[in-house]
Design an enzyme around this catalytic site. Sequence first.
Site, mmCIF file in Angstrom:
data_model
loop_
_atom_site.group_PDB
_atom_site.id
_atom_site.type_symbol
_atom_site.label_atom_id
_atom_site.label_comp_id
_atom_site.label_asym_id
_atom_site.label_seq_id
_atom_site.Cartn_x
_atom_site.Cartn_y
_atom_site.Cartn_z
ATOM 1 N N LYS A 1 4.830 4.420 18.547
ATOM 2 C CA LYS A 1 4.934 5.798 18.053
ATOM 3 C C LYS A 1 5.282 6.773 19.170
ATOM 4 O O LYS A 1 6.109 7.676 18.985
ATOM 5 C CB LYS A 1 3.617 6.198 17.362
ATOM 6 C CG LYS A 1 3.362 5.410 16.073
ATOM 7 C CD LYS A 1 1.916 5.587 15.604
ATOM 8 C CE LYS A 1 1.640 4.799 14.335
ATOM 9 N NZ LYS A 1 0.183 4.696 14.054
ATOM 10 N N THR B 1 0.818 -1.212 0.000
ATOM 11 C CA THR B 1 0.000 0.000 0.000
ATOM 12 C C THR B 1 0.856 1.269 0.000
ATOM 13 O O THR B 1 0.676 2.152 -0.826
ATOM 14 C CB THR B 1 -0.893 0.008 1.261
ATOM 15 O OG1 THR B 1 -1.557 -1.243 1.338
ATOM 16 C CG2 THR B 1 -1.908 1.123 1.203
#
Lengths: 447, 447
Positions: free
Chosen positions: B212, B20
């Site tokens: 993250k 993707t």
Amino acid sequence: MKPKLTNPKSIQVGLLGIGTVGSGVFNVLQRNQGEILRRAGRGIEIAMVADLDTARAQAAVGKDVQVVADARAVIANPEIDVVVELIGGYGIAKQLVLEAIEAGKHVVTANKALLAVHGTEIFAAASRKGVMVAFEAAVAGGIPIIKSLREGLTANRIEWVAGIINGTTNFILSEMRDKGLDFDVVLKEAQRLGYAEADPTFDIEGVDAAHKVTLMSAIAFGIPVQFDKAYVEGITKLGAQDIKYAEQLGYRIKLLGITKKTAKGIELRVHPSLVPAKRLIANVEGAMNAVMVHGDAVGTTLYYGKGAGSEPTASAVIADLVDIARLHTSDPLHRVPHLAFQPDSMSDAPVLAMGDVVTSYYLRLNVADEAGVLAKVTGILAEAGISIDAVLQREADEVGGEGSTQTDLIILTHDCVEAKMNEAIAQMQALPTVLAPITRIRKEELN
Amino acid sequence: MKPKLTNPKSIQVGLLGIGTVGSGVFNVLQRNQGEILRRAGRGIEIAMVADLDTARAQAAVGKDVQVVADARAVIANPEIDVVVELIGGYGIAKQLVLEAIEAGKHVVTANKALLAVHGTEIFAAASRKGVMVAFEAAVAGGIPIIKSLREGLTANRIEWVAGIINGTTNFILSEMRDKGLDFDVVLKEAQRLGYAEADPTFDIEGVDAAHKVTLMSAIAFGIPVQFDKAYVEGITKLGAQDIKYAEQLGYRIKLLGITKKTAKGIELRVHPSLVPAKRLIANVEGAMNAVMVHGDAVGTTLYYGKGAGSEPTASAVIADLVDIARLHTSDPLHRVPHLAFQPDSMSDAPVLAMGDVVTSYYLRLNVADEAGVLAKVTGILAEAGISIDAVLQREADEVGGEGSTQTDLIILTHDCVEAKMNEAIAQMQALPTVLAPITRIRKEELN
């Protein structure tokens, strides 16, 4: 843990002007020198300050920093690597920035007025001399919007930028909405609280926002700065009732700086705008700033923070100084271009006249409360090919008090070209049943 | 207007993996090559792609790009300047990134898991070889949050960072609130719509967000990446009733990644949090991301946009490629440090255990509807020195139906240290009138 120096030579900075922002730069550099050194790998020192009020300047920086009255003494000092211009305005500031560039100094400035009007000349001079002119502090204070546009979104074809980039007017609009007060009343309160200056013209007439959106249009689209082509409309004519009606229709009114790329050219405009209440930017209150950027790959992004003030603006000035500390030994061709695009690759796309801009509208007509008025008004819009999104008709009693014979008619339109809307407004205005000047506020969906 | 080349040599890029994100990188580079060239001053070309599914890869990039099955053929190619790692995971991706660094290639990666766990080793290898490892795409997709933290806010002592950095869980929480549905029902819908993966564990258990926030903690505070020290709690146990009660108290529930600097050390945690409904971040809906950063000079800033998806992530990867195109000829000591701070100036501030974190709380107790329960519960809190901000007691009929003998007691507390709260919860849980496990959700004011 003691920070070590990667490079023992500190960057020597000369400040021109030490008012609110200058003091902020000095104080933050002092307070966070360890942190900044650990990031930049070298120190950043204010070595010299020029200010006409030398006594106040000396008091601000202490006795270890040389203070002079003559800015040219800073520029002439061979020890100074970077000149920070915080004088403001187009006059002496322009001359000094050009002289600093000519002397081979890098320049950091918060002066949006100077760059929006004389940027082309200044950036060309800087490119010739191979120095940087950095201006993060010129737009939206401490929000790193220049860096985001110029470096963070380089993959994108930027489609539009729209921002609340003037804290004074956003404070006034927030207060008008919260308290249902009129512009004049709130302006006086804002002046008393220090959110508006004694002469607030540049803010409330949209000029300050136009300087900033002019800079953003240049770096978003790779066009020269063209402040003279910006459409500028302030908030002085906004009434409390328009804010209230907008609310009832699901919108807030914000002063937006907007720049958009279209097939015909670049839109560059500042004016009050209806924004859907559910958008984040519609909920930016008080003196805060926020900028939306729409890129073809990234979609819509938003950047929010304090747009003014001593330390938020100093945050941006110092970020530029750290960038210069990192990049000043590199080949000028490998640095980030002043206006995001290489100087030999600028676009000549024209800035559109306001009449050529396509947008949607909020119209408020004060009309006689009699049969057939709505039919006449909507007939004119239909004739002009302008389609209607929503109509709000108030009861006469609510608008003019009991027994009133006039009422407000509010119309939201779909997109049309502004010139057509101007004609339609002129025709509606000529109707005998339209009793007062028509209010027109542009509407932006921002999705 | 035809863009001119400042430097005729294009940057040659090798992609490892073309799913993707890889397809997005290829497509955006193709579509916007003129715009990117005008910014970077040189072209950026995908010269080679490695993917196990060579047929699919060749179909994605067309016949002009060399496609191989073996990633090492890309790394070994002397023409390749930059390797983009889009394989994901800790396994082969780690080996290939280290090999690419060893071969003197700059690396761009979107792999938060890899960097959060093995970042120290990878960045050290890159520093030794004088190459860049760029990872804007690893946090919050297309939002330039790494650049903002690492370059835009260099003046600041960062005090805290708090973000919605996982789109799947934010989509689920938005749907639970909008529709009043339970977690399991919404998760199935999210999977059907493609907002959640077939195995959603990493998202819903908070692991992805923890990767993250680990990266953000390192660049905000100059500490090594320490994923193993992060506190991680997902959204699987949230009930629709907690979202409803929070709403009644003026809060929304969001899964936040939070990192904060305190006198005792660094907080690093992911968990559902009550956030005041009036904060912008509380109004970030669906799969969108937003990160708040509080610096001592700039105050609170916020960055919003799409946190995932093909082209938003590609936007970040390409921004890194442009940075490399600009900086790769410069002295490594003058580049932006991988983790924002110079490698020899890292801080050894410890990451705090969750028991040492100070925050405020939302508690929901299912209790017997009889006199004296509230007194006992508040007595335990008072004994522990925990002060109460608000109490919401439901009618038994509303909670358990007509004639019910149990009810919900909701308590908001002021700040206290988590270890104390754990003790108090244990004591309250032991009361015979407390009928079910106590729900505890942390509360963040974010101002």
